[in-house]
Design an enzyme around this catalytic site. Structure first.
Site, PDB file in Angstrom:
ATOM      1  N   HIS A   1       6.098  -3.921  -9.177  1.00 44.63           N
ATOM      2  CA  HIS A   1       4.735  -3.890  -8.660  1.00 44.63           C
ATOM      3  C   HIS A   1       4.238  -5.298  -8.299  1.00 44.63           C
ATOM      4  O   HIS A   1       4.337  -6.229  -9.099  1.00 44.63           O
ATOM      5  CB  HIS A   1       3.830  -3.267  -9.734  1.00 44.63           C
ATOM      6  CG  HIS A   1       2.446  -2.979  -9.303  1.00 44.63           C
ATOM      7  ND1 HIS A   1       2.123  -2.118  -8.272  1.00 44.63           N
ATOM      8  CD2 HIS A   1       1.246  -3.442  -9.777  1.00 44.63           C
ATOM      9  CE1 HIS A   1       0.824  -2.045  -8.142  1.00 44.63           C
ATOM     10  NE2 HIS A   1       0.260  -2.852  -9.035  1.00 44.63           N
TER      11      HIS A   1
ATOM     12  N   SER B   1      -2.717  -3.587  -5.236  1.00 44.70           N
ATOM     13  CA  SER B   1      -2.900  -2.822  -6.473  1.00 44.70           C
ATOM     14  C   SER B   1      -4.308  -2.245  -6.554  1.00 44.70           C
ATOM     15  O   SER B   1      -4.710  -1.446  -5.701  1.00 44.70           O
ATOM     16  CB  SER B   1      -2.564  -3.695  -7.675  1.00 44.70           C
ATOM     17  OG  SER B   1      -2.485  -2.941  -8.851  1.00 44.70           O
TER      18      SER B   1
ATOM     19  N   ASP C   1       8.354   0.167  -8.759  1.00 45.57           N
ATOM     20  CA  ASP C   1       6.940   0.322  -9.073  1.00 45.57           C
ATOM     21  C   ASP C   1       6.645   1.776  -9.447  1.00 45.57           C
ATOM     22  O   ASP C   1       7.033   2.704  -8.734  1.00 45.57           O
ATOM     23  CB  ASP C   1       6.111  -0.086  -7.851  1.00 45.57           C
ATOM     24  CG  ASP C   1       4.623  -0.105  -8.103  1.00 45.57           C
ATOM     25  OD1 ASP C   1       4.199   0.169  -9.240  1.00 45.57           O
ATOM     26  OD2 ASP C   1       3.877  -0.400  -7.149  1.00 45.57           O
TER      27      ASP C   1
END
Length: 382
Positions: A356, A225, A324
């Site tokens: 995600h 991320s 995601d």
């Protein structure tokens, strides 16, 4: 009748009178307490402590929300930041499940820049039994939207133990400063300093796990991320600044569900304007308005091909997840890198039906195990 009762009471011994009086008192107490236990009560969850208000009863700056970044944090006009997640910490040590040993080091005491180092079982005494060589070096940057989580939180400690055990690497998980107290570029500057600290120590010490066990010719940079965003930008910075300390080179970067965004949708990316404005607002909050949503720091697709070709590594792996919001831009990033004329290797890994960074929250999920195997294979491959 009353006179007769009085005569009888008067004739009782003293101890009997005391006992009778005590009995009467107990009966009165029972009458008082009985309703408390019999009347049903409505239980309520404990409320959080209220912020101190002004003496005149009006709302103060500590009560007024300046920015709501739920479910991560809320910032108040007073400057107070309330983090809702990613605040727990676990100590370093020996992980019983994997045999991996970890320890914490301070890189810069003034800024709080630190790291947690990981060494696989037997890594402190012997060379890698598979290749007969020293261990690859992994620099890992945690995610959390640049505002929560830590190198010391449980989910990252568990993930790094598993990855280090499976890949057979010596890893450095970086503890960088978080926004909004330290808006970007603070996290980038910390990450760059930590990466060069690793390069120096793997070359000449004094950190023994890196100096004695690390193979600097197999240096990887990874993250999930926001951490994947950092990893990409570290490789770009290394290309623009002529490499790392001592001439070290990055072998490859591993971007796990990278946090990339931009003004205009790409591929099947959402066209919901409210959601897009929200992502733009949170990015502005993270960087305190210093960089727009089309800045190459957040949108690598805005990077000219001539600049992308400066990516300072030999290979790049990108993972994306089907549920995601960032999936489409992650895939577009891999395609743009291939099309730029960059002469490295681009590998893409996709997981359908998952959100995600699902692998952090559900490490026992079969899909998580499969993605971990991919990541470990990428890092351990010659």
């Amino acid at each position: 009748m009353v006179s007769k009762i009085k005569r009888q009471l008067a004739s009782l011994p003293l101890f009997a009178k005391a006992a009778l009086l005590l009995l009467i008192l107990l009966l009165l107490l029972a009458v008082i307490l009985l309703p408390i236990f019999l009347i049903p009560h409505h239980h309520r969850a404990e409320l959080p402590p209220a912020s101190p208000g002004n003496n005149n009863g009006s709302t103060g700056p500590d009560d007024v929300v300046a920015f709501d970044f739920s479910p991560f944090l809320v910032m108040y006009k007073s400057g107070r930041v309330h983090r809702m997640d990613g605040t727990d910490r676990v100590p370093a040590g020996v992980d019983e499940a994997t045999g991996v040993t970890s320890k914490d080091v301070v890189i810069d005491g003034k800024t709080g820049l630190a790291a947690r180092l990981y060494l696989p079982r037997g890594g402190g005494k012997e060379e890698d039994p598979v290749s007969g060589a020293l261990l690859p070096v992994l620099v890992f940057y945690h995610g959390g939207a640049f505002v929560i989580e830590s190198a010391f939180t449980p989910k990252y400690h568990v993930y790094l133990n598993s990855l280090v055990a499976k890949a057979g690497v010596v890893a450095v998980s970086v503890e960088y400063r978080l926004a909004p107290e330290h808006p970007l570029p603070a996290a980038y500057e910390d990450s760059w300093r930590a990466l060069n600290w690793v390069a120096k120590n793997a070359d000449a010490g004094p950190e023994p796990w890196l100096r004695d066990r690390g193979n600097l010719s197999r240096l990887f940079v990874a993250g999930d991320s926001a951490g994947a965003n950092i990893a990409h930008n570290m490789a770009m910075r290394a290309g623009n600044e002529g490499g790392l300390a001592g001439g070290a080179a990055i072998t490859g970067i591993l971007l796990l569900d990278p946090y990339f965004w931009g003004k205009k949708p790409v591929g099947a990316e959402t066209t919901d304007q409210a959601k897009r404005r929200q992502y733009e607002a949170t990015w502005s909050f993270i960087c305190d308005g210093k960089y727009g949503i089309d800045d190459p720091l957040i949108d690598p697709l805005a990077t000219p091909a001539s600049e992308l070709r400066k990516m300072a590594c030999a290979r790049v792996a990108v993972t994306v997840s089907g549920l995601d919001d960032f999936e489409e831009r992650g895939k577009a990033y891999a395609a743009a890198l291939r099309d730029s004329g960059w002469d490295g290797e681009v590998v893409q890994y996709e997981t359908a039906g998952e959100r995600h960074v699902y692998f952090l929250d559900a490490p026992k999920n079969p899909k998580s195990a499969k993605e971990l195997a991919f990541a470990a294979g990428y890092l351990s491959r010659e």
